[in-house]
Design an enzyme around this catalytic site. Structure first.
Site, PDB file in Angstrom:
ATOM      1  N   GLY A   1       0.830  -1.201   0.000  1.00 43.15           N
ATOM      2  CA  GLY A   1       0.000   0.000   0.000  1.00 43.15           C
ATOM      3  C   GLY A   1       0.855   1.236   0.000  1.00 43.15           C
ATOM      4  N   THR A   2       1.168   1.710  -1.180  1.00 46.24           N
ATOM      5  CA  THR A   2       2.081   2.822  -1.263  1.00 46.24           C
ATOM      6  C   THR A   2       2.153   3.280  -2.707  1.00 46.24           C
ATOM      7  OG1 THR A   2       4.323   3.523  -0.750  1.00 46.24           O
ATOM      8  CG2 THR A   2       4.097   1.389  -1.746  1.00 46.24           C
TER       9      THR A   2
END
Lengths: 245, 312
Positions: free
Chosen positions: B91-92
């Site tokens: 998640g980035t």
């Protein structure tokens, strides 16, 4: 002096009745035969100067590495068996980086010296069957460890027995006695780094057999101001040689 | 002790005892890593990794493994037994691209645990040393630890060889580590951006499968499709540094507005072609710039853009 030596000197694990381990004492002889190295500590920093005993003019002087950087703030000069010197210096390099990895700080100069001296008692580290197994003989080298940390500039000397001592100035190698005498005459606690540079090369000039020039000596320093260990370029060494008497 | 593929071991009374888990010594990873640590014998005595693998002396770094004979199987079985347990989503949004004057690296700063935003201030660019940067996606600990380890190996290389390590070699060290630990559950999607005086700035993508590719433009993470959209549309080799920085910011900003797992602030670094890098932006708030971008497109956000333009 070597009275009992024929009976007790073969095994490195054997003490003589007088409490001496001859193999280790013989290892010191390897240092006494080797090229001279000088270290001088001042309030402004530490100087290291070594003689590169070049066996012939066909040899490339830059390939003789007598002074080695261990980390940004510490380095060493060696006198003795070259291979042993490289092994010890490499071990010290790995120690400094692992310390930085774990603790995020540079390793103190005394601790660097201690890590080198620790190898001497075991003739190495690790155990049988590993890549880094111990040797079957003592290290035949003395190192002058020069560095600067929060305790200021420091000079330590290690020997094949695993002892290390802190010095204001010290000479090791073949001309150690003569060099040490010269240094004792001229050393002052408040010397500047420049004066120490000149003194170290002057002493080397006096004790070396060959004529001194920028290719057969190596000079390095750690300055308190910058905290950095630095090996001098040949041009810089030449400049100092020009000022000698 | 045979644990099989179930989680009963958590109920065992000895769970948590120091000897309970088998130890995976870094020696197992072969001579490529060359670690020489001599640790306290009391803590890391010569330990065997279970009899199937044979006698391996354990020294230095010891990583406790899942108590299973085959850790990769264990990792896979976790997906059925406990679907949320080891789910590292990337998640980035991180991106990096090469251009005429070096490399721009831009990252977001959000860390999420499911729908919970754990932090909006994470540092996803790891400053390995004065000439190498690494980005972080996936498991933060894996990225931080191994990139710090990479810094140590780069410095030892410098000391031994009296010259700086090449970017290709540095990225290979990291990729080889990932290869050694293949199947053990490492989670890393990282870009190694660096500069040396021989070849200028270079960019590599390295991930936990030991993929290692050189390239001019990469984006990694859940927001990467959105970043790629902006990057691919506007990227040129001949960008000026100012334009390149603006492009990096714009791409991250767009991604953060479309991907819930990306957000916080934008951090931007510039790697030059002369062997160094500088931090351009430490924390640029995407919210402030969002309205600037919208306005530049002619959107005011009041829905009245069309008013007065109808011809009746």
């Amino acid at each position: 002096m070597w009275n009992d030596s024929n009976k007790y000197d073969r095994g490195v694990n054997t003490f003589s009745p007088e409490g001496r381990i001859f193999q280790i004492e013989y290892a010191f002889e390897a240092v006494k035969m080797a090229a001279t190295a000088i270290g001088i500590r001042t309030e402004e920093g530490v100087i290291l100067a070594v003689e590169k005993k070049l066996p012939s003019r066909l040899m490339d002087p830059t390939s003789v590495e007598k002074i080695m950087e261990i980390d940004y703030h510490v380095g060493c000069a060696s006198s003795g068996i070259a291979g042993d010197a490289k092994t010890l210096a490499d071990h010290a390099r790995v120690e400094t980086q692992q310390h930085k990895f774990s603790f995020n700080e540079p390793l103190k100069v005394e601790a660097v010296t201690q890590s080198i001296a620790d190898l001497a008692t075991h003739f190495g580290e690790g155990s049988e069957g590993m890549k880094d197994k111990p040797m079957s003989r003592p290290y035949g080298v003395s190192l002058l460890v020069a560095g600067c940390d929060e305790d200021g500039p420091q000079l330590f000397v290690t020997d094949p027995a695993g002892t290390y001592l802190k010095y204001k100035a010290c000479a090791i190698g073949s001309a150690a006695e003569g060099a040490q005498a010269y240094i004792k005459e001229s050393y002052k606690d408040d010397m500047t780094l420049k004066e120490a540079e000149k003194l170290s090369l002057q002493v080397l000039k006096n004790v070396m057999e060959e004529k001194i020039d920028q290719h057969n000596v190596e000079v390095a320093s750690v300055e308190k101001e910058t905290g950095k260990f630095r090996i001098y370029r040949t041009a810089e060494v030449n400049d100092i040689i020009d000022t000698l008497s | 002790m045979d644990f099989g593929n179930d989680l009963d071991f958590l109920d065992q009374p000895e769970f948590g005892e120091p000897d309970f888990f088998t130890k995976a010594p870094i020696e197992l990873m072969g001579p490529t890593l060359g670690l020489d640590i001599h640790q306290n014998e009391a803590d890391f005595e010569e330990a065997d990794i279970n009899e199937d693998i044979g006698e391996i002396k354990s020294e230095g770094f010891c990583f406790k493994l899942a108590p299973d004979e085959c850790p990769s199987e264990f990792a896979r079985s976790l997906k059925h037994l406990g679907p949320k347990l080891a789910d590292f989503k990337h998640g980035t949004t991180t991106l990096a691209f090469e251009y005429q004057d070096g490399i721009i690296v831009a990252v977001d700063a959000r860390a999420t645990q499911g729908a919970f935003i754990a932090s909006n201030k994470v540092r996803k660019v790891i400053e390995i040393n004065e000439y190498l940067l690494g980005t972080m996606a996936g498991g933060a600990a894996d990225c931080q630890f191994w990139e710090r380890y990479l810094a140590m190996q780069c410095r030892i290389y410098e000391l031994r060889n009296s010259e700086k390590i090449s970017i290709a070699a540095a990225s290979k060290i990291l990729a080889d580590i990932c290869y050694s630990y293949r199947g053990y559950g490492l989670s890393m999607g990282t870009m190694v951006a660096g500069s040396d005086l021989k070849k200028g700035a270079q960019l590599f993508y390295v991930d936990n499968d030991a993929t290692r590719v050189r390239g001019q433009l990469f984006s990694v993470g859940s927001g990467s499709p959105f970043a790629y959209g902006v990057l691919d549309t506007n990227y040129k080799w001949d960008l000026t540094t100012e334009e390149a920085i603006a492009l990096g910011i714009r791409a991250i900003s767009s991604a953060t507005h479309k991907d819930s797992a990306s957000g916080g602030v934008v951090r931007v670094y510039h790697v030059n072609n002369q062997g160094g890098w500088t931090k351009i932006h430490d924390q640029l708030d995407v919210n402030e710039d969002h309205y600037k971008f919208e306005n530049s497109k002619g959107l005011r956000g009041d829905g009245k853009e069309g008013f007065g333009k109808l011809k009746l």
